[in-house]
Every structure is written in C-alpha cells, then in structure tokens.
Design a protein around this motif. Structure first.
Motif, PDB file in Angstrom:
ATOM      1  N   CYS A  14     -37.443 -17.625 -13.037  1.00  0.00           N
ATOM      2  CA  CYS A  14     -38.605 -17.248 -13.841  1.00  0.00           C
ATOM      3  C   CYS A  14     -38.240 -16.492 -15.110  1.00  0.00           C
ATOM      4  N   ASN A  15     -37.093 -15.853 -15.135  1.00  0.00           N
ATOM      5  CA  ASN A  15     -36.683 -15.061 -16.284  1.00  0.00           C
ATOM      6  C   ASN A  15     -35.176 -15.190 -16.429  1.00  0.00           C
ATOM      7  N   GLN A  16     -34.743 -15.793 -17.529  1.00  0.00           N
ATOM      8  CA  GLN A  16     -33.322 -16.107 -17.688  1.00  0.00           C
ATOM      9  C   GLN A  16     -32.448 -14.850 -17.768  1.00  0.00           C
ATOM     10  N   VAL A  17     -32.979 -13.806 -18.372  1.00  0.00           N
ATOM     11  CA  VAL A  17     -32.209 -12.568 -18.444  1.00  0.00           C
ATOM     12  C   VAL A  17     -32.088 -11.943 -17.057  1.00  0.00           C
ATOM     13  N   ILE A  57     -25.058 -12.390 -20.898  1.00  0.00           N
ATOM     14  CA  ILE A  57     -26.324 -11.863 -21.409  1.00  0.00           C
ATOM     15  C   ILE A  57     -26.568 -12.358 -22.829  1.00  0.00           C
ATOM     16  N   GLU A  58     -25.536 -12.299 -23.655  1.00  0.00           N
ATOM     17  CA  GLU A  58     -25.681 -12.796 -25.028  1.00  0.00           C
ATOM     18  C   GLU A  58     -26.055 -14.274 -25.028  1.00  0.00           C
ATOM     19  N   GLY A  59     -25.419 -15.049 -24.167  1.00  0.00           N
ATOM     20  CA  GLY A  59     -25.743 -16.462 -24.093  1.00  0.00           C
ATOM     21  C   GLY A  59     -27.169 -16.711 -23.645  1.00  0.00           C
ATOM     22  N   ALA A  60     -27.634 -15.937 -22.660  1.00  0.00           N
ATOM     23  CA  ALA A  60     -29.000 -16.107 -22.160  1.00  0.00           C
ATOM     24  C   ALA A  60     -30.026 -15.798 -23.235  1.00  0.00           C
ATOM     25  N   VAL A  61     -29.709 -14.833 -24.091  1.00  0.00           N
ATOM     26  CA  VAL A  61     -30.647 -14.429 -25.138  1.00  0.00           C
ATOM     27  C   VAL A  61     -30.602 -15.378 -26.332  1.00  0.00           C
ATOM     28  N   VAL A  84     -27.267 -10.191 -32.866  1.00  0.00           N
ATOM     29  CA  VAL A  84     -26.305  -9.300 -32.210  1.00  0.00           C
ATOM     30  C   VAL A  84     -25.868  -8.262 -33.232  1.00  0.00           C
ATOM     31  N   LEU A  85     -26.193  -7.008 -32.976  1.00  0.00           N
ATOM     32  CA  LEU A  85     -25.816  -5.924 -33.882  1.00  0.00           C
ATOM     33  C   LEU A  85     -24.429  -5.386 -33.575  1.00  0.00           C
ATOM     34  N   LEU A  94     -28.527  -5.612 -29.159  1.00  0.00           N
ATOM     35  CA  LEU A  94     -29.311  -6.758 -29.604  1.00  0.00           C
ATOM     36  C   LEU A  94     -30.574  -6.301 -30.329  1.00  0.00           C
ATOM     37  N   TYR A  95     -30.917  -7.030 -31.382  1.00  0.00           N
ATOM     38  CA  TYR A  95     -32.184  -6.829 -32.080  1.00  0.00           C
ATOM     39  C   TYR A  95     -33.016  -8.093 -31.918  1.00  0.00           C
ATOM     40  N   SER A  96     -34.263  -7.940 -31.487  1.00  0.00           N
ATOM     41  CA  SER A  96     -35.154  -9.089 -31.304  1.00  0.00           C
ATOM     42  C   SER A  96     -36.504  -8.807 -31.946  1.00  0.00           C
TER      43      SER A  96
END
Length: 248
Positions: A14-17, A57-61, A84-85, A94-96
C-alpha cells in the motif's frame, strides 16, 4: 494548544516507502520541515540507515509513482518534485513538493480543513509505522478530522491513537502521577509482563507474544518500544508524559 499523536500502520503493497523501510529494519525517516497550503505541500526529510537502506529509500522515492503523503488510492495527477539534498554516509536528506488536484488527500490537508490554519506537523516513519504529531489551536473538529482520515486511508492502513493532550498544561512535578499510555500500548505492556517477556531469562520472545496477541511482530515491537520510552522518560525526569518533539 492541543497535541494529537497517532500512527498509521501500512499494509504490504500500500505504501512503497513503508515497504522499503519494512525490508530494512533500523532505517527511519523523520521530518525536518513540513508545510501545507490548501493547494500544495512541501517537506524536507532526514533518513538514516545502512547504505543499502538509503539507496533503497532513494529509489522508492525517485523511481516510483510516489507523492509525499498523498493518500489517494489511484494516480491522482498531482505535480510532484523530489530532490536529493544530501546523500553521504548514513544520511539521506530529501526535499519534496507537490501541487494538489481535486482527488488528492493528505494528512496535512485534511488537518487544515478540520483544525484550521496554523497547524504544525512532525513525522517519524520506521517500518510500516508512520507516526504523526500535530499541534493545533484546540478549536476545530477533531472527530471530523479522524473520520475523513480513516475514509481516505481506507484498507491500506490501520490507525492507532497514541496521545491527545493539552500542550499548555504544566508538566508533572514528580508527584508520582500515573503515566497514561495509549490503550494498545497498555495492553501490550501488560501482556509482556504477564507472559514473562521482561523476566531474565525471558519466558517468551516477542514473536511468541505477538502470536498470542494476534498482532504482527512489528506492531507489538513498536507498541512496547513507545510504552518503554514514555516510562523511561518519566522515571528519569520525574515529569508527566507530555512528550518532547519526536527527535528519534
């Protein structure tokens, strides 16, 4: 001012992260800044963990249909940007940001609609547990907020209420007042004591205790850890359980 603290426990898929964090125990993400207007949302998050966990995590985002905090069950058409900061050593920042569409829902947007402007947010994400801490004026419709939140989450997650307190109340003065735990934490702690989890040597491990209580192992571990945290803080400070910011 009032404080609401609750957790969403996401089901697999339900949530990739959440799936990524569940696959990398010990990794976690906490918000450094989180803001929302009626039309948009932007946030900065700090993730910690092993090198493999941070890469995942970076890949999932960055490489999936991911919208920070969007609760829509289908693609909602929002305009999402994630950058990615910093990604060095055991740290990922991370900035979103995203622009909301009519089908988008999120915890901050639902909160603003029911609790008013000037709401403050703080989050912590570890495993499948996504903990939210919300500070609001005390006005507004809290029941309506949780009704709409539950409807938006649907079958993807279970909500667990952890705490609701008046943040203007004075902290304890060491008068021995009883620590108030969330009902789920209280039940987990009582079961752990009754079944010998805290004996030395232990008479039951966390997996056996989770099976007895018919809850996922990760859920029981989370509830025990949160209960132990509050009890430990009360013991060391002699204060009530009004918790400091979630800097974990």
């Amino acid at each position: 001012m009032r404080e609401l603290v609750f957790a969403l426990e996401y089901n697999p898929g339900c949530n990739q992260v959440a799936d990524t964090l569940a696959a990398h125990p010990g990794a976690r993400i906490r918000s450094l800044s989180l803001h929302a207007t009626a039309e948009s949302l932007w946030r900065v998050d700090h993730a910690t963990g092993t090198a493999d966990a941070l890469d995942a995590i970076e890949g999932a985002v960055l490489n999936s249909d991911y919208y920070a905090d969007c609760l829509a069950s289908d693609v909602c058409g929002a305009t999402q940007t994630t950058r990615v900061l910093d990604h060095t050593g055991d740290t990922l920042v991370l900035y979103s940001d995203w622009e909301r569409t009519p089908t988008c829902e999120s915890v901050p947007h639902i909160a603003r609609e029911h609790l008013g402007d000037g709401v403050l947010f703080e989050t912590r994400h570890e495993g499948r547990h996504y903990t939210w801490r919300i500070i609001h004026s005390g006005a507004g419709d809290v029941a309506g907020f949780f009704d709409d939140l539950d409807a938006a989450v649907g079958d993807c997650a279970e909500r667990e209420m952890l705490r609701t307190v008046d943040t203007s109340a004075a902290t304890g003065d060491g008068d021995g007042k009883r620590v108030e735990l969330a009902p789920e934490q209280e039940a987990a702690l009582r079961a752990a004591v009754e079944h010998g989890y805290y004996e030395s040597p232990r008479e039951v491990d966390v997996g056996e205790l989770a099976a007895h209580l018919d809850v996922p192992r990760s859920t029981l571990t989370y509830r025990l850890r949160r209960a132990e945290e509050q009890l430990a803080k009360r013991h060391v400070t002699g204060e009530g359980v009004l918790e400091r910011p979630l800097q974990l």
